[in-house]
Motif scaffolding. Structure first.
Motif, PDB file in Angstrom:
ATOM      1  N   ALA A 167      14.099  42.464 -20.044  1.00  0.00           N
ATOM      2  CA  ALA A 167      13.823  42.777 -21.446  1.00  0.00           C
ATOM      3  C   ALA A 167      13.657  44.263 -21.698  1.00  0.00           C
ATOM      4  N   HIS A 170       9.769  45.485 -21.303  1.00  0.00           N
ATOM      5  CA  HIS A 170       8.717  44.583 -21.767  1.00  0.00           C
ATOM      6  C   HIS A 170       7.884  44.140 -20.573  1.00  0.00           C
ATOM      7  N   CYS A 184       8.219  35.671 -15.415  1.00  0.00           N
ATOM      8  CA  CYS A 184       9.112  35.602 -16.567  1.00  0.00           C
ATOM      9  C   CYS A 184       8.807  36.769 -17.490  1.00  0.00           C
ATOM     10  N   PRO A 185       9.777  37.165 -18.329  1.00  0.00           N
ATOM     11  CA  PRO A 185       9.505  38.245 -19.287  1.00  0.00           C
ATOM     12  C   PRO A 185       8.531  37.772 -20.350  1.00  0.00           C
ATOM     13  N   ASP A 186       7.836  38.721 -20.963  1.00  0.00           N
ATOM     14  CA  ASP A 186       6.901  38.397 -22.037  1.00  0.00           C
ATOM     15  C   ASP A 186       7.238  39.261 -23.260  1.00  0.00           C
ATOM     16  N   LYS A 189      12.266  34.610 -22.920  1.00  0.00           N
ATOM     17  CA  LYS A 189      13.611  34.798 -23.472  1.00  0.00           C
ATOM     18  C   LYS A 189      14.420  33.508 -23.408  1.00  0.00           C
ATOM     19  N   ARG A 192      15.760  32.672 -19.948  1.00  0.00           N
ATOM     20  CA  ARG A 192      16.325  33.808 -19.221  1.00  0.00           C
ATOM     21  C   ARG A 192      15.199  34.584 -18.541  1.00  0.00           C
TER      22      ARG A 192
END
Length: 276
Positions: A167, A170, A184-186, A189, A192
């Motif tokens: 991200a 991020h 995981c991204p925050d 996504k 993803r």
């Protein structure tokens, strides 16, 4: 630092020498260099101990490098630039050799700290810094006593950080569940960037928190390629990342209001990418 360097505090003999393993020295200094620009190098009975903070006290790193003293031991501390320290150690001898680290009480050429490979009189000198110019040791990054812990393969930690960093700066969310450790991204996504780890994992407790992607990348890069790494975290509290050979990172949780932007700005200023 310019001018004559003062006598090293705490050192009464002419110099202090300690032999260390070259491979361990290089590996651990590479990890320290990835997090901080300056550090305190302490000569302790257990070895050469490094503990200091990075930008904004967001991250810290500490490690001990085993040492055998060839002079009488005295407890001393000197401030150093981690890049210079790494270069001086790296260009001294072959990886299979032991290295002698020498600290002079009344240094010549403004260089109280120097390195030499075994059976050599060729010293690779480096300039030390006044310890007052170095960020304080042991920053205020408390770990809660009830922190959840998870031990995972290093390769999985590296993969989790790499996959979740999709991200563009991020934060990354790390969660320790009953059976799975997830990256995981925050914010998420839509699937993803999700990297769950369930194999070869030892878990105790549950927790979830967010951390700055830039520092997680640095830590992942600094970790050795094999073995396991232990994560200790609590909800919205700092996380400790520890290896079996005594390397320990601490990372404060991500906070909104531009903390990541502040970190990136400081790094850009340091690298000359923007005007200060």
């Amino acid at each position: 630092m310019t001018g004559e360097y003062p006598e090293v505090d705490g050192l009464t003999q002419h110099h202090l020498e300690a032999k260390v393993d070259q491979a361990e020295l290089r590996r651990k200094l590479a990890a320290v260099k990835s997090i901080v620009e300056r550090c305190r190098l302490q000569f302790t009975e257990d070895g050469l101990y490094i503990n200091t903070a990075g930008d904004n006290d967001v991250a810290s790193v500490e490690t001990t490098i085993d040492a055998e003293y060839t002079t009488d031991f005295e407890a001393c501390t000197v401030g150093v630039e981690t890049g210079s320290l790494y270069r001086a150690a790296t260009f001294t001898g072959a990886p299979t050799e032991s290295v002698t680290v020498r600290l002079d009480r009344e240094p010549d050429e403004n260089s109280p700290l120097s390195f030499s490979c075994s059976n050599s009189i060729d010293w690779h000198r480096m300039v030390a810094l006044d310890t007052l110019d170095v960020t304080p040791a042991r920053p205020e990054l408390p770990i809660r006593g009830e922190a959840a812990t998870a031990t995972v393969p290093v390769r999985q930690f590296k993969a989790g950080v790499g996959v979740a960093d999709v991200a563009g700066g991020h934060p990354i969310r790390i969660s320790i569940g009953s059976r799975v450790v997830s990256f995981c991204p925050d914010p998420p996504k839509g699937g993803r960037g999700l990297w769950p780890i369930s194999d070869d994992v030892t878990i105790e407790g549950q927790a979830l928190s967010r951390y700055a992607a830039s520092y997680l990348r640095d830590m992942a890069t600094a970790l050795p390629p094999g073995g396991d790494v232990t994560l200790r975290l609590s909800d919205a509290y700092p996380m400790a990342v520890e290896t079996g050979d005594g390397l320990r990172f601490v990372l404060a949780p991500y906070r909104p209001n531009g903390l990541e932007d502040t970190i990136q700005q400081k790094r850009a200023e340091r690298n000359g990418e923007v005007e200060v």
